[in-house]
Design a protein around this motif. Structure first.
Motif, short mmCIF file in Angstrom:
data_model
loop_
_atom_site.label_atom_id
_atom_site.label_comp_id
_atom_site.label_asym_id
_atom_site.label_seq_id
_atom_site.Cartn_x
_atom_site.Cartn_y
_atom_site.Cartn_z
N GLY A 25 -25.93 -10.07 -79.51
CA GLY A 25 -25.30 -8.22 -79.07
C GLY A 25 -25.76 -7.73 -77.57
O GLY A 25 -25.82 -7.84 -76.99
N THR A 26 -23.57 -7.53 -77.49
CA THR A 26 -23.49 -6.91 -76.11
C THR A 26 -24.18 -5.78 -76.12
O THR A 26 -24.21 -4.92 -76.37
N THR A 27 -24.30 -5.43 -74.77
CA THR A 27 -25.06 -4.01 -74.36
C THR A 27 -24.03 -3.11 -73.67
O THR A 27 -23.50 -3.02 -72.99
N PHE A 28 -23.40 -2.31 -74.36
CA PHE A 28 -22.22 -1.74 -73.93
C PHE A 28 -23.30 -0.40 -73.33
O PHE A 28 -23.90 -0.10 -72.75
N THR A 29 -22.54 0.11 -72.09
CA THR A 29 -22.33 0.92 -71.44
C THR A 29 -22.92 1.85 -71.06
O THR A 29 -23.85 2.60 -70.46
N TYR A 30 -22.54 2.55 -72.92
CA TYR A 30 -23.90 4.25 -73.06
C TYR A 30 -23.93 3.98 -74.06
O TYR A 30 -23.16 3.40 -75.04
N GLY A 31 -25.41 4.50 -74.84
CA GLY A 31 -24.90 5.13 -76.44
C GLY A 31 -25.71 3.63 -77.01
O GLY A 31 -25.27 3.42 -78.40
N SER A 32 -25.89 2.82 -75.67
CA SER A 32 -26.20 1.31 -76.21
C SER A 32 -27.63 0.92 -76.11
O SER A 32 -28.23 1.61 -75.45
N GLU A 33 -28.40 -0.14 -76.64
CA GLU A 33 -29.92 -0.42 -76.91
C GLU A 33 -30.38 -0.83 -75.54
O GLU A 33 -29.47 -1.85 -75.57
#
Length: 403
Positions: free
Chosen positions: A167-175
């Motif tokens: 699971g990548t953590t994206f820069t916004y709107g991600s856990e």
């Protein structure tokens, strides 16, 4: 001499100080120590307090969407305290990507509001954790589409953090796996990010023009790398907006023969100014027919689905059309026609951290930057609507220093 800053190179101490300056100061201090000891200790304590404050948890001004209408308003967010391997970046410029609009509109799934978008940002490093070695205070840094990944899976180890199997953590709107809640992006005054997910921005470049490279640039550069576009090859760019204009500039810098297909007549001249050898309107059926089986590689940057077969027909035998724009159902590809010429329709998205650094360095070396219009934070909502209406020329960059 250092070509980047026209100064003599210096070795640094672990804390980022000039080793030459450190040694010089040390020699002077040895002579004056009995006299200056009290003041020296006091100054050191003041500096430690200042550094601790810069690394502490902080309340940060941002601009958030609160619904699918994209009515942006000021909103205060919390940025975590910086850890030993974190970098604190004061954001100077953040650009608007069509992905931001898809996200707050809920096109890719329900959004979590308030949503602070932005994954194309450049700013100044204002503090670094004690174990950071890649940056020092005062450097320029960029943050792109992601801020974390496991770092251990096969994809991460292959520099494909955007495809992290855990699971990548994206820069916004991600856990947010560090602070809890969700991540907040670059429509804000400051960000705290792991050192390995911050990109080095060379001194002397157009910082605002480099912000779009953090998504639009890498998204269009990655296919050039993966499908190994070579000088002299014929490269087709379908759609010339925020992504497409950088696709043109980067391919021209690689030495390719670039041909643009657009629905906007006023972009024909722009395409040629960016270095394209030819540019055509989609409505010019005769011109499109003459392009049959002539391209070594094509890229589609159009953000909505359309009939792709007319462009697949333009590929040479065994060549590929890469879709980076339409992330909905693909339309119009005919299996028999693709099979007959063994043509490929492929997809691609952003790139890993190493490849993103590569496009930044390539752009700096070749004088490539986005063409943009500067706006202030109060104009974000209006600018997003202009992107939807295809009125952007070619990226809107938010001047966070004016907020």
């Amino acid at each position: 001499m250092c070509d980047a800053c026209n100064t003599s190179p210096e070795l640094l101490t672990r804390d980022g100080e000039s080793r030459r300056g450190f040694l010089t100061a040390g020699a002077a201090a040895a002579v004056a120590a009995p006299l200056a000891a009290t003041g020296f200790v006091g100054a050191a304590r003041a500096q430690d307090a200042q550094d601790a404050n810069a690394l502490a948890e902080s309340q940060v001004q941002s601009w958030a969407a609160f619904d699918t209408d994209g009515s942006f308003a000021p909103h205060t967010i919390t940025r975590r305290a910086a850890g030993p391997k974190d970098v604190v970046v004061e954001i100077m410029y953040s650009s608007i990507c069509h992905s931001d609009i898809h996200t707050y509109k809920g096109d890719w799934g329900p959004a979590v509001y308030p949503l602070v978008p932005g994954h194309e940002m450049v700013g100044r490093v204002v503090a670094v954790g004690s174990d950071v070695i890649k940056f020092r205070e005062g450097d320029f840094a960029g943050v792109g589409t992601m801020v974390d990944s496991c770092g251990e899976c096969a994809n991460c180890l292959a520099d494909r953090e955007q495809n992290c199997l855990n699971g990548t953590t994206f820069t916004y709107g991600s856990e947010d796996k560090i602070s809890g809640g969700v991540t907040y992006g670059g429509y804000s005054k400051k960000i705290v990010v792991k050192e390995e997910f911050a990109l080095r921005i060379p001194p002397g470049v157009d910082l605002a023009g480099f912000a779009p490279l953090l998504c639009a640039g890498i998204t269009t550069f990655s296919p050039i790398n993966h499908w190994d576009l070579k000088p002299g090859q014929r490269y087709g760019v379908i759609g010339m907006g925020g992504l497409g204009h950088l696709a043109v500039k980067l391919a021209v810098a690689k030495g390719a023969e670039v041909v643009v297909f657009t629905t906007s007549e006023d972009k024909i001249a722009d395409a040629k100014e960016f270095g394209a050898t030819e540019a055509y309107l989609w409505s010019d059926e005769e011109a499109l027919a003459q392009q049959a089986m002539s391209f070594d590689l094509m890229i589609s940057t159009v953000p909505v689905a359309y009939d792709m077969q007319s462009f697949l027909n333009m590929l040479k035998l065994d060549k590929t059309l890469v879709n980076v724009g339409a992330l909905f159902e693909v339309q119009g590809a005919q299996g028999m026609m693709m099979a007959f010429n063994r043509q490929s329709l492929a997809g691609s998205m952003t790139g890993g951290i190493a490849e993103t650094q590569a496009v930044i360095d390539f752009a700096a070396d070749h004088g490539v930057a986005a063409t943009y219009e500067m706006i202030t934070p109060d104009q974000i909502g209006e600018a997003c609507q202009k992107v939807v209406n295809k009125e952007a020329r070619y990226r809107y960059v938010i001047d966070m220093t004016a907020a």
